[in-house]
Design an enzyme around this catalytic site. Structure first.
Site, PDB file in Angstrom:
ATOM      1  N   ASP A 184       1.331   6.425   5.431  1.00  0.00           N
ATOM      2  CA  ASP A 184       0.838   5.220   5.149  1.00  0.00           C
ATOM      3  C   ASP A 184       1.141   4.652   3.747  1.00  0.00           C
ATOM      4  O   ASP A 184      -0.006   3.628   2.640  1.00  0.00           O
ATOM      5  CB  ASP A 184      -0.813   6.014   4.468  1.00  0.00           C
ATOM      6  CG  ASP A 184      -1.681   5.033   4.629  1.00  0.00           C
ATOM      7  OD1 ASP A 184      -1.837   3.963   5.839  1.00  0.00           O
ATOM      8  OD2 ASP A 184      -2.727   5.361   4.070  1.00  0.00           O
ATOM      9  N   LYS A 223      -9.729  12.711   7.908  1.00  0.00           N
ATOM     10  CA  LYS A 223      -9.858  12.076   9.058  1.00  0.00           C
ATOM     11  C   LYS A 223      -9.332  13.489  10.398  1.00  0.00           C
ATOM     12  O   LYS A 223      -9.430  15.329   9.752  1.00  0.00           O
ATOM     13  CB  LYS A 223      -7.991  11.736   8.886  1.00  0.00           C
ATOM     14  CG  LYS A 223      -7.941  10.347   8.980  1.00  0.00           C
ATOM     15  CD  LYS A 223      -6.706   9.617   8.616  1.00  0.00           C
ATOM     16  CE  LYS A 223      -6.939   8.725   8.108  1.00  0.00           C
ATOM     17  NZ  LYS A 223      -7.376   7.485   8.778  1.00  0.00           N
ATOM     18  N   ASP A 275     -12.026   7.310   3.056  1.00  0.00           N
ATOM     19  CA  ASP A 275     -11.146   6.723   4.262  1.00  0.00           C
ATOM     20  C   ASP A 275     -10.822   5.381   4.030  1.00  0.00           C
ATOM     21  O   ASP A 275      -9.121   4.644   5.000  1.00  0.00           O
ATOM     22  CB  ASP A 275     -11.390   6.866   5.841  1.00  0.00           C
ATOM     23  CG  ASP A 275     -10.021   7.584   6.563  1.00  0.00           C
ATOM     24  OD1 ASP A 275      -8.417   6.803   6.059  1.00  0.00           O
ATOM     25  OD2 ASP A 275      -9.943   7.780   7.868  1.00  0.00           O
ATOM     26  N   LYS A 299       0.320  -1.998   0.324  1.00  0.00           N
ATOM     27  CA  LYS A 299       0.494   0.045   0.517  1.00  0.00           C
ATOM     28  C   LYS A 299       1.158   0.818   0.051  1.00  0.00           C
ATOM     29  O   LYS A 299       1.744   1.597   1.146  1.00  0.00           O
ATOM     30  CB  LYS A 299      -0.394   0.323   0.804  1.00  0.00           C
ATOM     31  CG  LYS A 299      -1.356   1.521   1.620  1.00  0.00           C
ATOM     32  CD  LYS A 299      -2.219   1.057   2.486  1.00  0.00           C
ATOM     33  CE  LYS A 299      -2.717   2.383   3.072  1.00  0.00           C
ATOM     34  NZ  LYS A 299      -4.670   2.615   4.234  1.00  0.00           N
ATOM     35  N   ARG A 351      -7.584   0.468   0.369  1.00  0.00           N
ATOM     36  CA  ARG A 351      -8.421  -1.391   0.075  1.00  0.00           C
ATOM     37  C   ARG A 351      -8.673  -1.489  -1.657  1.00  0.00           C
ATOM     38  O   ARG A 351      -9.281  -2.143  -1.796  1.00  0.00           O
ATOM     39  CB  ARG A 351      -9.386  -1.922   0.727  1.00  0.00           C
ATOM     40  CG  ARG A 351     -10.577  -1.121   1.182  1.00  0.00           C
ATOM     41  CD  ARG A 351     -11.690  -1.130   2.081  1.00  0.00           C
ATOM     42  NE  ARG A 351     -10.881  -0.889   3.580  1.00  0.00           N
ATOM     43  CZ  ARG A 351     -11.304  -1.176   4.175  1.00  0.00           C
ATOM     44  NH1 ARG A 351     -12.348  -1.922   4.663  1.00  0.00           N
ATOM     45  NH2 ARG A 351     -11.188  -1.575   5.607  1.00  0.00           N
ATOM     46  N   GLU A 353      -9.489   3.664   1.968  1.00  0.00           N
ATOM     47  CA  GLU A 353      -8.997   4.003   0.353  1.00  0.00           C
ATOM     48  C   GLU A 353      -7.949   3.433   0.280  1.00  0.00           C
ATOM     49  O   GLU A 353      -7.786   2.025  -1.003  1.00  0.00           O
ATOM     50  CB  GLU A 353      -8.194   5.270   0.785  1.00  0.00           C
ATOM     51  CG  GLU A 353      -6.973   5.902   1.083  1.00  0.00           C
ATOM     52  CD  GLU A 353      -6.873   5.310   2.548  1.00  0.00           C
ATOM     53  OE1 GLU A 353      -7.766   5.221   3.148  1.00  0.00           O
ATOM     54  OE2 GLU A 353      -4.860   4.923   2.643  1.00  0.00           O
ATOM     55  N   ASP A 366      -2.727  10.144   4.040  1.00  0.00           N
ATOM     56  CA  ASP A 366      -3.814   9.502   4.106  1.00  0.00           C
ATOM     57  C   ASP A 366      -4.230  10.828   4.663  1.00  0.00           C
ATOM     58  O   ASP A 366      -4.573  10.599   6.158  1.00  0.00           O
ATOM     59  CB  ASP A 366      -3.892   8.625   4.471  1.00  0.00           C
ATOM     60  CG  ASP A 366      -5.290   8.153   5.019  1.00  0.00           C
ATOM     61  OD1 ASP A 366      -6.266   8.560   3.860  1.00  0.00           O
ATOM     62  OD2 ASP A 366      -6.110   6.508   5.227  1.00  0.00           O
TER      63      ASP A 366
HETATM   64  N1  BES Z   1      -4.849   4.229   6.713  1.00  0.00           N
HETATM   65  C1  BES Z   1      -5.050   4.158   7.203  1.00  0.00           C
HETATM   66  C2  BES Z   1      -5.859   2.909   8.546  1.00  0.00           C
HETATM   67  C3  BES Z   1      -4.383   3.534   9.576  1.00  0.00           C
HETATM   68  C4  BES Z   1      -5.061   3.714  10.777  1.00  0.00           C
HETATM   69  C5  BES Z   1      -2.836   3.067   9.598  1.00  0.00           C
HETATM   70  C6  BES Z   1      -3.818   4.607  12.324  1.00  0.00           C
HETATM   71  C7  BES Z   1      -2.706   3.681  10.683  1.00  0.00           C
HETATM   72  C8  BES Z   1      -1.913   3.889  11.426  1.00  0.00           C
HETATM   73  C9  BES Z   1      -6.428   3.895   6.963  1.00  0.00           C
HETATM   74  O1  BES Z   1      -6.654   4.371   5.366  1.00  0.00           O
HETATM   75  C10 BES Z   1      -8.043   4.056   7.375  1.00  0.00           C
HETATM   76  O2  BES Z   1      -8.325   4.875   7.698  1.00  0.00           O
HETATM   77  N2  BES Z   1      -8.803   3.270   7.340  1.00  0.00           N
HETATM   78  C11 BES Z   1      -9.605   3.187   8.400  1.00  0.00           C
HETATM   79  C12 BES Z   1     -11.163   2.606   8.184  1.00  0.00           C
HETATM   80  C13 BES Z   1     -12.420   2.748   8.098  1.00  0.00           C
HETATM   81  C14 BES Z   1     -12.723   3.758   7.648  1.00  0.00           C
HETATM   82  C15 BES Z   1     -13.245   1.256   7.954  1.00  0.00           C
HETATM   83  C16 BES Z   1     -10.056   2.765  10.214  1.00  0.00           C
HETATM   84  O3  BES Z   1      -9.298   2.563  10.765  1.00  0.00           O
HETATM   85  O4  BES Z   1     -10.235   3.904  10.655  1.00  0.00           O
HETATM   86 ZN    ZN Z   2      -4.894   4.708   4.740  1.00  0.00          ZN
HETATM   87 MN    MN Z   3      -7.749   5.956   4.992  1.00  0.00          MN
END
Ligand code: BES
Ligand code: ZN
Ligand code: MN
Length: 493
Positions: A278, A267, A337, A255, A341, A339, A260
């Protein structure tokens, strides 16, 4: 950057600034040190209150007991024969204690190839620092030790090979740390692609880069949708290493979200502070492919890096949009968010087209992974029990902390959409598992695939520990290299 060399010189007569010696909890020094000196040092250490606890550092002026003016002892802990991971941590503690010295010899015990490799790896990973963006206002701090001689015989093939492997692996981990630590303004997708090209200059690795036009021509709908909210256009990077007499093909997918923000599902500010990390999966792929080529492993490796900046610009995708992933499946995007996947789906479908023996992706995919496993353990999920166990075993050989998670039936169920083939978010429960369930949909069932959620371990927000610095850690690099070695050796059949 610290350099490591082998030396089989008599430790006490080698001309270095510091002599590092491992000590046990009863303050026993290695037998290469002359008996009289050992007994004197034992008494000095006792007077100083040294305990020999693992990683404990004691500095003693040598006072003529060695040519080196300084003797540094490092505790080996209760076990006089620490294992590889313990040795890496001990060596890292020693390397940090050597800040500001030019040269040192480190002797932790009898110089077996395993000990040489672990010691050199620990020294190189422990001495890491990121200074590229320190400006005129930075206070001068002592430099990392310039040269460390590791006890071992340079004329012995196994010793030399162990040192060489340690160097290549540690340099790859440190290079990944640099990429992760680089500010996101300095590393948008096109720069990440340049970094991939630069990393493999002089190596038998070919790099292909899809720009935004080429991505549109080939219908990479996930990468394009996430990338469209940013002024910095997306890329897809393919790195291929194809040596003669290869024993199989490993596809590595990383990834590469260079920043992000969450997109329109923005966020909160606190959660964005570390989101330059990220692209840690991407960094791991770039640096592992580089190391695998440098090691000359007899295995084909194809690295896939979908890379985007996830931003909420005027062209950004909206919650409710339906996008088409490479290969034709549609996704209802309900949270921009989620993204990672979306871009990984494109890359997984494309990677599987080439029918590799094994596909492994690494991604900072979910905050839920951090909730479930904390920030030092990565999650391993897969489309089969045997592949999950095999990949986990490789991670253990590599010295990375990972643990198994299931992809339960109900996780897939929560992704059902009324308007498209699938939704990009579940019901909020078991978020790491539903993310994996989403990815699994984009890998043909017969293709062996494992997914590493490295959201916790990729970036260390806390204090440094062991050989792990603050900031980017280089998570998944060593596991990826180990997987290539294990595939070449037939351990993943
Ligand atoms: N890049 C984030 C996940 C992340 C969080 C990485 C903390 C490192 C530290 C990912 O893209 C994300 O935002 N995931 C969301 C998914 C949700 C919206 C289903 C999350 O984990 O809140
Ligand atoms: Zn992310
Ligand atoms: Mn994200």
């Amino acid at each position: 950057m610290t350099s490591v060399k082998l030396s089989n010189a008599d430790p006490v007569s080698l001309e270095v600034d510091a002599l590092v010696l491992g000590i046990t909890e009863d303050l026993t020094l290695p037998s290469v040190v002359p008996a009289a000196t050992r007994s004197l040092l034992h008494d000095i250490l006792e007077t100083l209150g040294a305990k020999g606890k693992r990683g404990e550092i004691t500095k003693v002026p040598s006072g003529g007991l060695a040519i080196a003016p300084l003797i540094v002892t490092v505790g080996l802990g209760e076990n006089a024969e620490p294992d590889a991971e313990q040795t890496r941590r001990i060596a890292a503690a020693a390397a940090k204690a050597l800040d500001g010295t030019r040269s040192a010899l480190i002797h932790l015990g009898e110089a077996t190839p395993e000990r040489i490799e672990a010691t050199a790896t620990g020294v190189l990973l422990g001495a890491y620092r990121f200074t590229a963006f320190q400006g005129a206002g930075t206070k001068a701090s002592p430099k990392a030790v310039a040269t460390v001689h590791v006890s071992g015989n340079p004329a012995n093939k196994a010793d030399a090979a162990a040192l060489q492997r340690a160097k290549i692996v540690a340099e790859a981990v440190n290079a990944a740390r640099d990429l992760v630590n680089t500010p996101p303004s300095a590393l948008p997708p096109e720069e990440l692609a340049h970094a991939a090209i630069d990393a493999v200059q002089q190596l038998p690795v070919t790099v292909e880069v899809w720009d935004e036009d080429h991505l549109a021509e080939d219908d990479f709908g996930g990468i394009l949708a996430v990338g469209q909210g940013s002024a910095n256009p997306p890329r897809l990077i393919r790195m291929e290493y194809a040596p003669k007499k290869a024993k199989g093909t490993l596809a590595l997918v990383g990834k590469g979200v260079t920043f992000d923000s969450g997109g329109l599902s923005l966020k909160p500010p606190k959660a964005m502070e570390t989101m330059k990390c990220d692209m840690s999966g991407a960094a791991a792929v770039i640096c592992a492919v580089t190391a695998i080529a440098r090691l000359g492993l007899k295995v084909n490796v194809v690295g896939w890096i979908p890379t985007v900046e996830n931003m909420p610009g005027g062209h950004a995708q909206r919650p409710g949009d339906v996008i088409t992933i490479y290969g034709g499946r549609t996704v209802e995007v309900l949270n921009t968010d989620a993204e990672g996947r979306l871009i990984l789906a494109d890359a997984l479908v494309r990677a599987a087209e080439e029918e590799p023996d094994l596909i492994v992706d690494a991604a900072t995919l979910t905050g839920a992974a951090v909730v479930a496993l904390g920030d030092r353990t990565s999650g391993v999920m897969a489309n089969g029990d045997d592949v999950r166990v095999a990949v986990w075993e490789s991670s253990q050989r590599a010295g990375e902390v990972m643990w198994h998670l299931p992809i339960p039936e109900e996780s897939r169920g929560t992704l059902d959409s009324h308007v498209a083939d699938i939704k990009n978010i579940g019901d909020g429960k078991g978020g790491m598992l539903s993310a994996a369930a989403f990815l699994r949909e984009f890998v043909p069932a017969e293709r062996r695939w494992a997914h590493l959620d490295i959201a916790g371990p990729a970036f260390n927000e806390g204090a440094p520990y062991g050989y792990t610095p603050k900031g980017g850690t280089g998570a998944a690099v060593r596991t990826f290299i180990q997987l290539a070695e294990d595939l070449a050796a037939g351990r993943l059949d």
